[in-house]
Design an enzyme around this catalytic site. Structure first.
Site, PDB file in Angstrom:
ATOM      1  N   ARG A 246       0.876  -1.171   0.000  1.00 43.48           N
ATOM      2  CA  ARG A 246       0.000   0.000   0.000  1.00 43.48           C
ATOM      3  C   ARG A 246       0.913   1.221   0.000  1.00 43.48           C
ATOM      4  NH1 ARG A 246      -3.464  -2.727  -1.511  1.00 43.48           N
ATOM      5  NH2 ARG A 246      -5.571  -3.064  -0.667  1.00 43.48           N
ATOM      6  N   GLU A 275      -3.678   7.328  -4.381  1.00 45.05           N
ATOM      7  CA  GLU A 275      -4.177   6.927  -5.696  1.00 45.05           C
ATOM      8  C   GLU A 275      -5.538   7.556  -5.971  1.00 45.05           C
ATOM      9  OE1 GLU A 275      -2.199   2.598  -4.853  1.00 45.05           O
ATOM     10  OE2 GLU A 275      -4.201   2.636  -5.750  1.00 45.05           O
ATOM     11  N   HIS A 293      -1.302   0.509  -9.814  1.00 51.31           N
ATOM     12  CA  HIS A 293      -1.981  -0.479  -8.970  1.00 51.31           C
ATOM     13  C   HIS A 293      -2.658  -1.579  -9.786  1.00 51.31           C
ATOM     14  CE1 HIS A 293      -4.075  -1.116  -4.831  1.00 51.31           C
ATOM     15  NE2 HIS A 293      -3.681  -2.239  -5.376  1.00 51.31           N
TER      16      HIS A 293
END
Lengths: 332, 332
Positions: A246, A275, A293
């Site tokens: 993360r 993000e 991602h």
């Protein structure tokens, strides 16, 4: 007897057959809401009353926002199970769920291979400096002028894995095929069998002695910014850092500074603190390898993940318990 | 009197070892310049009495290839042409043999580096990283992202099971791929078993592989070994990876197969007309491209340069090369 009600938050993209079979044992309902405000209203209106279980995706946060105390407290009292489609479940406040008698499951294991593959791709991309060459070529320059700096071989380098869960252990096997030596730090030391003989070191030693550092730990209150300025200063000059976990486990702004100083030679990132926003210092740096991602973004793995999550829903309805409850609730 | 050795092009990492050959060897150099100037210097007699030449793939940008034109005007004292690079198709070996010049290359140094790039290109192609990578750099997050495929359980067909092919097999095995290969001769059983690699015919390889990776030397018999007829026989949705030589593939046929959807994605480090690359590769989201950087690492280039110097020492003081090119060995 009325069928159980299941709330679908997000899309089913691949496992349509499996989802269709859920409607044999449950009525499925989707929110009309297109924002968090609307979703909270819709909950309060009673639209989801008698819902027993929810299936949620990572992307559905765009509508509901985070599953924090505010949101969890307006969910129907009947809702006892949240099946989250993803390995990382930091979008959900598990303590709030526990307090409201809601059990949460995630999707471990099914994500391991694809995430480790992405992780290895980023290690290679960062160590070898492939991005500069790829970009130059796409822009019509053969090797670039001046040519980019030579990369480095993974052979003989020390890979430090921070977080030796399923993904970390999967990564170890792949990295060793490239001639890397693996050491790890984990909340607790693993048995030799589980760790595959990797060397267990302290957090400090991991920082000080790794040539490549891979972040493979979950995001929670303890791990937010676990890698920041103080940690960069302890690392070997010229280290390569890779993150498929993360974004927020690493201080993104501090990383950009460390890259500028040359303390970090390159990095490979699949995740970012905010993000879809990415620090401009990363986008502007051609020597780093960045992806948006997509760690588990394959047909096979997305299908496996959806099926696993659907199986958790099915288990909740048919057996009154989840298949893969999150670690914090194992004794609930 | 000390023998003379000439370096053509630059030495990037092991110049100290080259310099250390002196005074046992008289050192001469032509590190920068042009083909025309090099030819005229050769004709001028300034390099007469040179016995060994250190050249590299990189030096081709200085003097052009060591074709018959240059070989024919090398001084009669030249007996040894020591090349840095695994591939040496920029040397006319036949012309050297005719003149009694023995040629060495650096066959094994780059195996790990090229295998690493092969896996990077394979994952990049299977995961369709070009579009999201470009989108992220353009500030757009994911752009047009298509779910990729996991390498796990896919069939990898390795064409050419030499040093590089074996390194690729070792790595691919760690990603859970099933490995089949075709080679001039099958591997010894123990090696095949340790790699879990199965020998098959060329026909079976091209018709059953999910991913085909080329690791053949370019020779008259392997030129365009993959052409229209071969693409016809491949599985629909095949991924092709080429880190060997562009001329092994009929590029036009491959592009047609890509456009028709027969070929799902490509990972290419080599092209048939380098440094020119077909626009249709550069503009495609289904292709990952690199500019022939298979061995472009500090460690590998240094190892190659060391091996060239060892070949020169062995030649000048023991009368034989360490890693003579195989065409000349089979002839002697």
């Amino acid at each position: 007897m009325a069928k159980a009600r299941v709330l679908l938050l997000g899309e089913i993209e691949h496992a349509h057959k499996e989802w269709a079979s859920v409607s044999e044992i449950a009525d499925t309902i989707e929110p009309k809401a297109r924002s968090r405000e609307e979703f909270i209203e819709e909950c309060k209106s009673g639209a989801f009353d008698n819902v027993v279980a929810a299936y949620r995706t990572f992307q559905s946060v765009a509508i509901t926002g985070l599953f924090d105390e505010e949101l969890v407290s307006v969910l129907p009292k009947s809702l006892k199970f949240i099946a989250h489609n993803g390995a990382g479940y930091d979008q959900i406040d598990v303590h709030a769920c526990t307090a409201h008698d809601i059990r949460v499951s995630n999707v471990p294991t099914a994500v391991d291979d694809a995430t480790a593959d992405t992780n290895m791709f980023l290690i290679l991309g960062a160590l070898r400096g492939f991005n500069t060459s790829m970009m130059a070529l796409r822009n019509g320059h053969w090797k670039g002028s001046p040519p980019p700096p030579l990369g480095h071989d993974p052979q003989g380098k020390v890979l430090g894995i921070l977080g030796m869960g399923g993904i970390g252990r999967n990564l170890k096997k792949k990295a060793e095929a490239f001639g890397m030596t693996v050491q790890y730090y984990n909340r607790s030391q693993l048995s030799d069998e589980l760790s595959g003989g990797a060397k267990y070191v302290s957090f400090e030693e991991l920082l000080k002695t790794s040539d490549v550092l891979s972040l493979n730990l979950p995001l929670n209150k303890q791990t937010r910014h676990i890698i920041s300025t103080k940690e960069f200063d302890q690392m070997k000059k010229g280290i390569v850092i890779v993150n498929t976990a993360r974004g927020a486990v690493m201080d993104e702004a501090a990383l950009v500074v460390a890259l500028e100083k040359g303390q970090v030679w390159s990095c490979g990132l699949d995740v970012f603190e905010e993000e879809p926003k990415v620090h401009s210092g990363l986008i502007a740096n051609p020597h780093v390898m960045i992806l948006p991602h997509m760690g588990t973004w394959t047909v096979e793995t997305q299908t496996k993940m959806e099926v696993w999550c659907i199986d958790n829903v099915r288990s909740a309805i048919e057996k009154g318990k989840l298949m893969s409850p999150v670690g914090e609730q194992k004794d609930m | 009197m000390a023998p003379s050795a000439l370096v053509v092009g630059d030495i990037y990492f092991e110049d100290a070892k080259w310099q250390a050959l002196s005074p046992a060897v008289t050192l001469k150099e032509y590190r920068k310049g042009t083909r025309a100037e090099f030819i005229s210097l050769l004709k001028s007699g300034i390099f007469d009495d040179v016995e060994a030449i250190f050249r590299s793939n990189e030096s081709t940008t200085v003097t052009g290839p060591f074709s018959e034109e240059i070989i024919s005007i090398l001084p009669p004292t030249v007996k040894w042409l020591c090349h840095s690079g695994a591939g040496y198709d920029n040397i006319d070996v036949e012309a050297c043999t005719q003149r009694g010049i023995q040629v060495s290359n650096t066959p094994n140094c780059n195996e790990g580096a090229v295998a690493d790039l092969t896996i990077y290109l394979m994952i990049g192609a299977l995961r369709r990283i070009t579009a999201p990578n470009n989108a992220l750099r353009a500030g757009k997050w994911r752009g047009h992202i298509v779910p990729g495929h996991d390498p796990k359980d896919k069939i990898l067909g390795i064409l050419g099971m030499g040093g590089i092919g074996k390194e690729v097999a070792k790595r691919a095995k760690a990603f859970g791929m099933k490995i089949i290969y075709n080679n001039r001769h099958p591997l010894p059983a123990s090696i095949a078993t340790s790699l879990s690699a199965h020998f098959v015919s060329f026909e079976e390889l091209i018709s059953t592989s999910d991913v085909i990776s080329l690791h053949l030397a370019l020779t008259p018999s392997t030129e365009r070994i993959l052409g229209a007829a071969e693409f016809e026989k491949m599985k629909t949705g095949v991924t092709i990876v080429n880190t060997a030589r562009g001329d092994l593939i009929d590029e036009e046929a491959m592009i047609r197969a890509l456009e028709k959807g027969k070929v799902w994605s490509l990972g290419l480090d080599v092209f048939d007309n380098e440094p020119r690359v077909d626009e249709r590769f550069l503009g495609s989201e289904r292709v990952v491209v690199c500019p022939h950087i298979g061995a472009a690492t500090v460690e590998t280039m240094a190892a190659m340069e060391r091996l060239v110097i060892e070949n020169i020492k062995s030649a000048l003081f023991n009368g034989k090369l360490l890693t003579q090119v195989h065409e000349q060995i089979s002839q002697s």
